[in-house]
Design a protein around this motif. Structure first.
Motif, PDB file in Angstrom:
ATOM      1  N   PRO A   1       0.836  -1.206   0.000  1.00 31.36           N
ATOM      2  CA  PRO A   1       0.000   0.000   0.000  1.00 31.36           C
ATOM      3  C   PRO A   1       0.871   1.256   0.000  1.00 31.36           C
ATOM      4  O   PRO A   1       2.074   1.190   0.241  1.00 31.36           O
ATOM      5  N   ASN A   2       0.240   2.376  -0.212  1.00 32.96           N
ATOM      6  CA  ASN A   2       0.938   3.654  -0.139  1.00 32.96           C
ATOM      7  C   ASN A   2       1.500   3.815   1.268  1.00 32.96           C
ATOM      8  O   ASN A   2       0.743   3.822   2.248  1.00 32.96           O
TER       9      ASN A   2
ATOM     10  N   SER B   1       0.732  -1.875   9.673  1.00 29.17           N
ATOM     11  CA  SER B   1       1.867  -1.748   8.762  1.00 29.17           C
ATOM     12  C   SER B   1       2.362  -0.313   8.719  1.00 29.17           C
ATOM     13  O   SER B   1       3.569  -0.064   8.727  1.00 29.17           O
ATOM     14  N   GLY B   2       1.434   0.632   8.681  1.00 30.38           N
ATOM     15  CA  GLY B   2       1.804   2.046   8.643  1.00 30.38           C
ATOM     16  C   GLY B   2       2.604   2.464   9.860  1.00 30.38           C
ATOM     17  O   GLY B   2       3.524   3.280   9.764  1.00 30.38           O
ATOM     18  N   GLN B   3       2.255   1.895  11.013  1.00 26.88           N
ATOM     19  CA  GLN B   3       3.004   2.197  12.234  1.00 26.88           C
ATOM     20  C   GLN B   3       4.435   1.687  12.125  1.00 26.88           C
ATOM     21  O   GLN B   3       5.380   2.357  12.533  1.00 26.88           O
TER      22      GLN B   3
ATOM     23  N   THR C   1      11.938  -4.406   0.744  1.00 26.04           N
ATOM     24  CA  THR C   1      11.680  -5.679   1.427  1.00 26.04           C
ATOM     25  C   THR C   1      10.918  -5.464   2.731  1.00 26.04           C
ATOM     26  O   THR C   1       9.989  -6.194   3.043  1.00 26.04           O
ATOM     27  N   PHE C   2      11.286  -4.427   3.497  1.00 29.66           N
ATOM     28  CA  PHE C   2      10.577  -4.142   4.740  1.00 29.66           C
ATOM     29  C   PHE C   2       9.145  -3.721   4.454  1.00 29.66           C
ATOM     30  O   PHE C   2       8.219  -4.093   5.176  1.00 29.66           O
ATOM     31  N   ALA C   3       8.943  -2.932   3.403  1.00 31.86           N
ATOM     32  CA  ALA C   3       7.592  -2.485   3.047  1.00 31.86           C
ATOM     33  C   ALA C   3       6.705  -3.683   2.721  1.00 31.86           C
ATOM     34  O   ALA C   3       5.564  -3.763   3.183  1.00 31.86           O
TER      35      ALA C   3
ATOM     36  N   ALA D   1       3.597  -5.047   4.967  1.00 38.25           N
ATOM     37  CA  ALA D   1       2.266  -4.967   4.357  1.00 38.25           C
ATOM     38  C   ALA D   1       1.460  -6.236   4.597  1.00 38.25           C
ATOM     39  O   ALA D   1       0.238  -6.186   4.724  1.00 38.25           O
ATOM     40  N   HIS D   2       2.139  -7.366   4.688  1.00 38.69           N
ATOM     41  CA  HIS D   2       1.430  -8.645   4.790  1.00 38.69           C
ATOM     42  C   HIS D   2       1.711  -9.389   6.090  1.00 38.69           C
ATOM     43  O   HIS D   2       1.052 -10.385   6.366  1.00 38.69           O
ATOM     44  N   GLY D   3       2.674  -8.914   6.853  1.00 42.47           N
ATOM     45  CA  GLY D   3       3.012  -9.557   8.121  1.00 42.47           C
ATOM     46  C   GLY D   3       3.779  -8.613   9.023  1.00 42.47           C
ATOM     47  O   GLY D   3       4.963  -8.826   9.270  1.00 42.47           O
ATOM     48  N   PRO D   4       3.103  -7.553   9.512  1.00 44.59           N
ATOM     49  CA  PRO D   4       3.818  -6.585  10.344  1.00 44.59           C
ATOM     50  C   PRO D   4       4.501  -7.220  11.561  1.00 44.59           C
ATOM     51  O   PRO D   4       5.587  -6.801  11.948  1.00 44.59           O
ATOM     52  N   ALA D   5       3.898  -8.244  12.119  1.00 42.28           N
ATOM     53  CA  ALA D   5       4.522  -8.898  13.278  1.00 42.28           C
ATOM     54  C   ALA D   5       5.817  -9.596  12.875  1.00 42.28           C
ATOM     55  O   ALA D   5       6.776  -9.624  13.653  1.00 42.28           O
ATOM     56  N   ALA D   6       5.859 -10.134  11.662  1.00 40.41           N
ATOM     57  CA  ALA D   6       7.093 -10.779  11.187  1.00 40.41           C
ATOM     58  C   ALA D   6       8.206  -9.752  11.050  1.00 40.41           C
ATOM     59  O   ALA D   6       9.354 -10.009  11.450  1.00 40.41           O
TER      60      ALA D   6
END
Length: 178
Positions: free
Chosen positions: A7-8, A16-18, A33-35, A39-44
């Motif tokens: 996402p943007n 994810s934004g946090q 890679t971090f983005a 986006a799909h696994g903020p906890a990871a």
């Protein structure tokens, strides 16, 4: 173009934004890679960043950490991580010729670091138990038991990002490596 959508970064107000905001504050931008991971696994991603925080508080030098990550990425064939850890290695103080020698499987001229590189490369290329000779060699080079734990942690987080980037075919946003 990477396979997973992101996402943007500026308008994402969710978890994810946090994470994006924290990364941007810490390093100025959010690597692709971090983005994608966030986006799909903020906890990871938080787990990877927490592991890096543990490593930064450990006794392995930043140069050694980047040498480990570069070796693993080179063995895995992760062009994204090779580019990233070549730049991060340079920022940590590894000289361009040292980085090139690591990527090309040649000695760097630093005996202790070369022992570490040989050890990590053997680990990355094998699926069995570390031999007594390899264990004795890394200990004889001066690496402590605590540093062997740190080597293991650096190894594990790098394998995660290598695998993720191969799945995602993450677009490289670091300087190209010749």
């Amino acid at each position: 173009m990477s396979r997973l959508s992101v996402p943007n970064l500026e308008s994402d107000a969710g978890p994810s934004g946090q994470v994006y905001a924290q990364i941007k504050k810490a390093i100025g931008n959010v690597p692709n890679t971090f983005a994608a991971i966030a986006a799909h696994g903020p906890a990871a991603l938080k787990a990877v960043l927490a592991a890096d925080t543990v490593l930064s508080a450990g006794s392995l030098s930043k140069r050694d950490q980047e040498a480990i990550k570069l070796v693993i990425s080179e063995v895995a064939g992760c062009d994204y991580c090779v580019a990233a850890h070549s730049l991060l290695g340079k920022l940590a103080g590894l000289k361009p010729d040292e980085l090139k020698n690591i990527r090309e499987r040649r000695a760097t001229g630093d005996e202790k670091r070369d022992a570490l590189i040989r050890f990590v490369r053997k680990l990355a290329q094998s699926s069995g138990t570390v031999s007594d000779d390899d264990f004795a060699a890394i200990k004889a080079a001066g690496y402590t038991d605590a540093q062997l734990v740190e080597i293991s942690l650096a190894f594990a987080t790098t394998v995660f990002t290598n695998v993720f980037n191969r799945i995602n075919d993450t677009e490289i946003d670091f300087p190209a490596v010749a």
